[in-house]
Design a protein around this motif. Structure first.
Motif, PDB file in Angstrom:
ATOM      1  N   PRO A 184       0.825  -1.216   0.000  1.00  0.00           N
ATOM      2  CA  PRO A 184       0.000   0.000   0.000  1.00  0.00           C
ATOM      3  C   PRO A 184       0.858   1.264   0.000  1.00  0.00           C
ATOM      4  O   PRO A 184       1.692   1.472   0.879  1.00  0.00           O
ATOM      5  N   ILE A 185       0.652   2.087  -1.002  1.00  0.00           N
ATOM      6  CA  ILE A 185       1.501   3.254  -1.202  1.00  0.00           C
ATOM      7  C   ILE A 185       1.366   4.273  -0.071  1.00  0.00           C
ATOM      8  O   ILE A 185       2.280   5.073   0.162  1.00  0.00           O
ATOM      9  N   ALA A 186       0.269   4.228   0.672  1.00  0.00           N
ATOM     10  CA  ALA A 186       0.126   5.139   1.817  1.00  0.00           C
ATOM     11  C   ALA A 186       1.258   4.944   2.822  1.00  0.00           C
ATOM     12  O   ALA A 186       1.690   5.898   3.480  1.00  0.00           O
ATOM     13  N   ILE A 187       1.748   3.715   2.944  1.00  0.00           N
ATOM     14  CA  ILE A 187       2.872   3.448   3.858  1.00  0.00           C
ATOM     15  C   ILE A 187       4.115   4.177   3.377  1.00  0.00           C
ATOM     16  O   ILE A 187       4.836   4.803   4.166  1.00  0.00           O
ATOM     17  N   MET A 188       4.358   4.110   2.075  1.00  0.00           N
ATOM     18  CA  MET A 188       5.516   4.805   1.504  1.00  0.00           C
ATOM     19  C   MET A 188       5.368   6.316   1.663  1.00  0.00           C
ATOM     20  O   MET A 188       6.319   7.022   2.016  1.00  0.00           O
ATOM     21  N   ALA A 189       4.150   6.810   1.422  1.00  0.00           N
ATOM     22  CA  ALA A 189       3.900   8.253   1.514  1.00  0.00           C
ATOM     23  C   ALA A 189       4.081   8.759   2.937  1.00  0.00           C
ATOM     24  O   ALA A 189       4.501   9.897   3.158  1.00  0.00           O
ATOM     25  N   GLY A 190       3.772   7.908   3.914  1.00  0.00           N
ATOM     26  CA  GLY A 190       3.941   8.301   5.304  1.00  0.00           C
ATOM     27  C   GLY A 190       5.389   8.475   5.703  1.00  0.00           C
ATOM     28  O   GLY A 190       5.715   9.274   6.595  1.00  0.00           O
ATOM     29  N   ILE A 191       6.279   7.761   5.047  1.00  0.00           N
ATOM     30  CA  ILE A 191       7.709   7.850   5.356  1.00  0.00           C
ATOM     31  C   ILE A 191       8.352   9.009   4.612  1.00  0.00           C
ATOM     32  O   ILE A 191       9.158   9.758   5.172  1.00  0.00           O
ATOM     33  N   SER A 192       7.977   9.191   3.359  1.00  0.00           N
ATOM     34  CA  SER A 192       8.668  10.185   2.529  1.00  0.00           C
ATOM     35  C   SER A 192       8.030  11.567   2.578  1.00  0.00           C
ATOM     36  O   SER A 192       8.703  12.562   2.302  1.00  0.00           O
ATOM     37  N   SER A 193       6.706  11.625   2.911  1.00  0.00           N
ATOM     38  CA  SER A 193       5.909  12.840   2.733  1.00  0.00           C
ATOM     39  C   SER A 193       5.996  13.279   1.268  1.00  0.00           C
ATOM     40  O   SER A 193       6.451  12.525   0.410  1.00  0.00           O
ATOM     41  N   GLY A 194       5.588  14.487   0.944  1.00  0.00           N
ATOM     42  CA  GLY A 194       5.571  14.909  -0.448  1.00  0.00           C
ATOM     43  C   GLY A 194       4.283  14.492  -1.136  1.00  0.00           C
ATOM     44  O   GLY A 194       3.405  13.850  -0.539  1.00  0.00           O
ATOM     45  N   ASP A 195       4.127  14.816  -2.399  1.00  0.00           N
ATOM     46  CA  ASP A 195       2.910  14.548  -3.155  1.00  0.00           C
ATOM     47  C   ASP A 195       2.843  13.074  -3.556  1.00  0.00           C
ATOM     48  O   ASP A 195       3.665  12.602  -4.366  1.00  0.00           O
ATOM     49  N   PRO A 196       1.852  12.294  -3.044  1.00  0.00           N
ATOM     50  CA  PRO A 196       1.779  10.865  -3.374  1.00  0.00           C
ATOM     51  C   PRO A 196       1.587  10.590  -4.862  1.00  0.00           C
ATOM     52  O   PRO A 196       1.890   9.481  -5.322  1.00  0.00           O
ATOM     53  N   VAL A 197       1.077  11.571  -5.620  1.00  0.00           N
ATOM     54  CA  VAL A 197       0.878  11.349  -7.055  1.00  0.00           C
ATOM     55  C   VAL A 197       2.195  10.993  -7.734  1.00  0.00           C
ATOM     56  O   VAL A 197       2.213  10.309  -8.763  1.00  0.00           O
ATOM     57  N   LYS A 198       3.320  11.424  -7.152  1.00  0.00           N
ATOM     58  CA  LYS A 198       4.627  11.037  -7.711  1.00  0.00           C
ATOM     59  C   LYS A 198       4.778   9.518  -7.741  1.00  0.00           C
ATOM     60  O   LYS A 198       5.351   8.950  -8.676  1.00  0.00           O
ATOM     61  N   TYR A 199       4.256   8.854  -6.699  1.00  0.00           N
ATOM     62  CA  TYR A 199       4.309   7.394  -6.687  1.00  0.00           C
ATOM     63  C   TYR A 199       3.425   6.811  -7.787  1.00  0.00           C
ATOM     64  O   TYR A 199       3.796   5.833  -8.445  1.00  0.00           O
ATOM     65  N   ALA A 200       2.250   7.401  -7.996  1.00  0.00           N
ATOM     66  CA  ALA A 200       1.355   6.921  -9.054  1.00  0.00           C
ATOM     67  C   ALA A 200       2.013   7.029 -10.423  1.00  0.00           C
ATOM     68  O   ALA A 200       1.942   6.104 -11.238  1.00  0.00           O
ATOM     69  N   LEU A 201       2.665   8.142 -10.673  1.00  0.00           N
ATOM     70  CA  LEU A 201       3.339   8.330 -11.962  1.00  0.00           C
ATOM     71  C   LEU A 201       4.510   7.368 -12.113  1.00  0.00           C
ATOM     72  O   LEU A 201       4.804   6.888 -13.218  1.00  0.00           O
ATOM     73  N   THR A 202       5.182   7.060 -10.990  1.00  0.00           N
ATOM     74  CA  THR A 202       6.274   6.078 -11.018  1.00  0.00           C
ATOM     75  C   THR A 202       5.734   4.686 -11.333  1.00  0.00           C
ATOM     76  O   THR A 202       6.306   3.943 -12.157  1.00  0.00           O
ATOM     77  N   LEU A 203       4.631   4.313 -10.697  1.00  0.00           N
ATOM     78  CA  LEU A 203       4.013   3.011 -10.969  1.00  0.00           C
ATOM     79  C   LEU A 203       3.550   2.924 -12.423  1.00  0.00           C
ATOM     80  O   LEU A 203       3.686   1.876 -13.065  1.00  0.00           O
TER      81      LEU A 203
END
Length: 451
Positions: free
Chosen positions: A80-99
């Motif tokens: 779950p990307i929310a776990i990653m977002a909780g550690i890094s902060s920043g805009d989670p959409v960056k993870y979506a674009l990476t995926l």
């Protein structure tokens, strides 16, 4: 010993009865990609997915050719990307674009895991991810999202229910020129399983191995064909027939899963033996129910027939594999099932009847098109009702609604492919807003206290 009749029967199932492996899904843990710098984390995520799943599509295609078994989708699910977002902060959409970039590189159909698990409340990264879901899904083609808002152990997070009603509406609005497709890639769960290979709800649970292969099989056409040959069977004989048919379907999934695991050097996880329909003729769960004896799906007796079907499928699958998991049962996604579409068009099938059916089958209110002017509070109320069925009954339930922006009851949305098309269905518009706006948490039921 190889039985010639078994081989011929399987060939017939594939050629004439729409039997297929619906998906090979590689689950990949991203926990070792976490970084306080979101750009570094995204690079690690991209590198790991592309390394682990580099040969996933190629391997699936090889197995298809060698065994003659159709494998419709090759997919990836991630932590779950929310776990990653909780550690890094920043805009989670960056993870979506990476995926999305990773999905295009490795050639998979979908990546699931743009997800948050908030049944007990919001941790760091959860709200940020949930708020970003509409933009993330509107900005990508291959990303699927899910949010777990309740469980039998935790109860239902009503604050999350309220937010998800809003986010479903926003996702539809952002893609109103593309048949509101973003809402079709977003599912809200109660009791979400960690090993589900099916989209849009697949994510790689934190208790799963670093990398694993899960397989989803499907064969509504096979079951319908088997039932059609025995019009005089009693209902218990029909149940036994379905059980034996599900055994054969699951055995094929076990074969493909083990073979893919061996070739990819990745542990084999589970076979999800769900009867997942498609809009294709002859591949409908609704038509199984009609073959059993209903004039049309939605008629009186539909819930009873579906309960029997679901139970028989599970029993047959467990006989065929010791690694049955995921959702495993009969799916009833309206837009993805030709028989369900016809029943919804005729008025035989209503949302209220579908809600009753979800108490005895897999998943829940799935791929249902509703009027575009449906309020977020009404959507949240539908989510709460469906979650309550899952919570009280200790089963997985889910909601995937598509508000059809600019359309009214009787109009249709056309998604194409496996997502099919769907008529806009009537929704009870009486407002639950006071209930939804109370917030807080619906407590877990008494029977959750099993320790």
């Amino acid at each position: 010993m190889i039985n010639t009749n078994d081989i011929l029967e399987t060939i017939r199932m594939i050629q004439d009865e729409c039997l297929d492996i619906r998906t090979i899904t590689m689950g990949i843990s991203l926990l070792d990609c976490a970084d306080t710098d979101i750009d570094k984390a995204c690079q690690k995520v991209y590198d790991k997915i592309c390394t682990k799943a580099e040969k996933l599509v190629e391997t699936g295609e090889q197995i298809e050719k060698e065994y003659g078994i159709p494998i419709i989708n090759k997919r990836v699910s991630v932590t779950p990307i929310a776990i990653m977002a909780g550690i890094s902060s920043g805009d989670p959409v960056k993870y979506a674009l990476t995926l999305e970039k990773a999905a295009q590189t490795i050639g998979v159909n979908f990546i699931g895991g743009y997800s948050a698990l908030v049944q007990k409340g919001f941790a760091a990264g959860d709200l940020e991810l949930i708020n970003s879901i509409p933009q993330a899904l509107a900005s990508t083609q291959h990303i699927c999202s899910s949010v777990n808002i309740g469980s039998t152990k935790a109860g239902i997070n009503l604050d999350a229910v309220k937010i998800m009603g809003q986010k479903i509406k926003e996702a539809a609005e952002l893609t109103k020129d593309d048949d509101c497709i973003a809402a079709g890639k977003l599912v809200v769960f109660c009791n979400a399983p960690e090993d589900n290979p099916f989209m849009a709800g697949a994510f790689h649970g934190i208790s799963e191995p670093d990398c694993v292969i899960n397989v989803g099989v499907s064969g509504p056409g096979v079951v319908r064909s088997a039932v059609s040959k025995h019009p005089d069977y009693s209902i218990n004989e029909i149940a036994e027939l379905i059980k034996k048919t599900a055994f054969k379907i699951t055995r094929m999934g076990q074969l493909v899963g083990v073979e893919a695991s061996k070739r990819l050097g990745v542990p084999f996880g589970i076979v999800d033996l769900s009867l997942a329909p498609t809009p294709a003729v002859g591949d409908s769960v609704a038509h199984i129910l009609e073959e059993i004896g209903l004039e049309q799906c939605g008629a009186a007796g539909t819930t009873a027939c579906l309960a029997m079907l679901n139970d028989a499928v599970k029993k047959g699958g467990v006989m065929a594999s010791s690694s049955v998991g995921g959702l495993s049962g009969a799916f009833i996604p309206v837009s993805e099932d030709a028989g369900m579409i016809d029943a919804a068009r005729s008025g035989s099938l209503t949302i209220e009847k579908l809600e009753a059916m979800t108490a005895v089958c897999s998943v829940g209110l799935d791929m249902i098109v509703i009027p575009g002017d449906t309020s977020p509070e009404v959507i949240s109320g539908i989510i709460a009702d469906e979650a309550a069925i899952g919570m009280v009954n200790g089963k997985t339930t889910a909601v995937r609604l598509i508000p059809a922006v600019g359309k009214k009851i009787g109009d249709e949305l056309e998604f194409g492919g496996l997502l099919g098309s769907g008529p806009v269905m009537k929704v009870n518009t009486k407002s639950p807003s006071k209930f939804i706006n109370r917030g807080g948490k619906i407590p877990a039921p008494l029977h959750s206290l099993k320790n």
